[in-house]
Design a protein around this motif. Structure first.
Motif: not given
Length: 458
Positions: A4, A9-10, A37, A330-331, A335-336, A338-339, A366
């Motif tokens: 994480n 991450s974005i 990434a 990204c996974e 990122m998921s 975090y959002i 995204a």
């Protein structure tokens, strides 16, 4: 190396968007963002991670890649036999002006609700022939496909998307024992405001109630005044009109030679639990036997046509593969998580459906993966709705609505890539011209979820 990385991450998504707007090149921008990434997540081992994830993504998404390749083969056969041209001629008898032509394209896309990939490539193949003589800009042709195919596959309970989404609901244990998961999914359909608004806006645009605005207005005016149906930058269209310059001695297929293979494809897809891959295999075998028996093609000509059709999808397969790799990279950065972590406090009370819709849209944009985002969000939102004693059908409808909205906004989504292939424009150009209308439907959807939340949620 899962982790994480917080706001870091974005960063790859931001770099991707900036690079795409500067270069107007989708593959190169995706590749750059994916490498970034991987470097963030794996540092010195990024190259090893790249090779390993490339193999893993290709294995995990082989179904999608095979479907796209075989759809290319199916479309290639229909075009090579000139059956697609024969069906276009039948529709052309109705499509005597621009409005009728656009309505014919819309109706064809509505009828092909079983799967969005099948919808996009089949409708695109026919719509170009219908619309081009009426000087309809290719971005307009693409807009109709994009704003019909994705909404229809979530609104009709007998489609690849709805079956998948129903299975996600079933996996949460919320479907009552003895009940159908698809039946439970149907309870959410009346609350899927975005796809309904999207279709409504599209019909109002086609009929002229809503005038064209944004970039598409300029391009359509250009098409009407000059006959140029493309943007300033036009991708390679090699093979687009191949059927018109093929073997003139070959017998041309008729309407039945187009409709019957398509009917078999749709029927086989439904019979095999809405599995388009199985449907394609059955349809390709049936079409081969039919065409050879009717002397439209020899066996070697048929096989060559399938391979040629598959080969036209190579650039699309490469784009899809790098898009899937970007999503996986990204996974790995979390990122998921975090959002969702940032917006979770807002997913309560009256704002629940509104926030869920926005988060689903953002994450689909995204990650360019509607199914993957829904798999992440459905268990979370179902659990949250149950704790709040909220209407689960409304909560999950916001996820599915957001998945359609995010798909339409994302220039590197599988839909945008396939639509650009079907209409011979760039993915970025398609999304740019579709976006103003999608945003209108998106604003109406936000208002609808807010009104529902404040009216029915405490």
């Amino acid at each position: 190396m899962d982790g994480n990385y917080g706001i870091i991450s974005i960063i790859p998504v931001i770099v991707l968007i900036i690079a795409a707007f500067i270069t107007k090149r989708t593959f190169e921008s995706l590749f750059l963002a994916t490498l970034l990434a991987l470097i963030i997540g794996f540092k010195g081992d990024w190259f090893t991670a790249f090779i390993e994830q490339l193999q893993e993504v290709a294995a995990n998404d082989i179904w999608v890649l095979l479907v796209v390749a075989l759809l290319g083969g199916m479309v290639g056969v229909l075009e090579k036999s000139k059956a697609a041209m024969g069906f276009s001629g039948l529709l052309a008898k109705f499509a005597t002006n621009k409005k009728r032509s656009l309505l014919a394209e819309w109706a064809l896309s509505v009828l092909l609700f079983v799967d969005d990939y099948l919808n996009i490539l089949t409708t695109g193949s026919i719509a170009k022939r219908l619309n081009d003589p009426h000087r309809v800009h290719r971005s307009m042709t693409a807009y109709i496909i994009g704003s019909t195919s994705a909404p229809m596959v979530v609104l009709v309970p007998l489609s690849s998307w709805s079956i998948y989404y129903a299975s996600l609901l079933d996996s949460t244990g919320i479907v009552p024992e003895g009940s159908s998961a698809v039946g439970y999914y149907m309870q959410s359909i009346p609350f899927m405001f975005y796809p309904m608004f999207c279709l409504l806006v599209l019909l109002l645009v086609i009929t002229g109630v809503i005038p064209l605005f944004g970039p598409i207005k300029k391009y359509q005016k250009q098409a009407e005044e000059t006959g140029n149906l493309f943007m300033e930058v036009r991708p390679n269209e090699e093979g687009e009109d191949e059927e018109s310059s093929g073997d003139s001695k070959a017998k041309s297929g008729g309407v039945i030679d187009f409709l019957l293979p398509l009917i078999v494809l749709l029927a086989a897809t439904i019979i095999f639990d809405v599995d388009v891959l199985s449907g394609l295999v059955v349809a390709l075998v049936f079409t081969g036997v039919m065409y050879i028996a009717r002397k439209l093609m020899s066996l070697s000509e048929y096989v060559d046509s399938v391979w040629e059709g598959c080969s036209t999808m190579l650039s699309i397969l490469a784009l899809l593969l790098i898009a899937f790799l970007f999503k996986a990279s990204c996974e790995n950065l979390g990122m998921s998580d975090y959002i969702i972590g940032k917006v979770a406090p807002l997913m309560a009370g009256q704002l629940l459906p509104f926030v869920v819709f926005l988060v689903s849209t953002l994450m689909t944009f995204a990650l360019a993966n509607a199914w993957g985002v829904s798999a992440i969000m459905v268990p979370l939102i179902v659990s949250l709705a149950l704790r709040m004693d909220a209407n689960v059908a409304v909560a999950v409808s916001a996820i599915f609505s957001g998945s359609v909205f995010g798909t339409q906004l994302c220039f590197y989504s599988d839909n945008a890539i396939l639509i650009s292939q079907a209409t011979n424009i760039l993915p970025m150009d398609h999304v740019k011209t579709q976006m103003p209308f999608a945003l209108v439907a998106g604003v109406l959807t936000c208002a609808a979820y807010l009104i529902y939340g404040f009216a029915f949620l405490g």
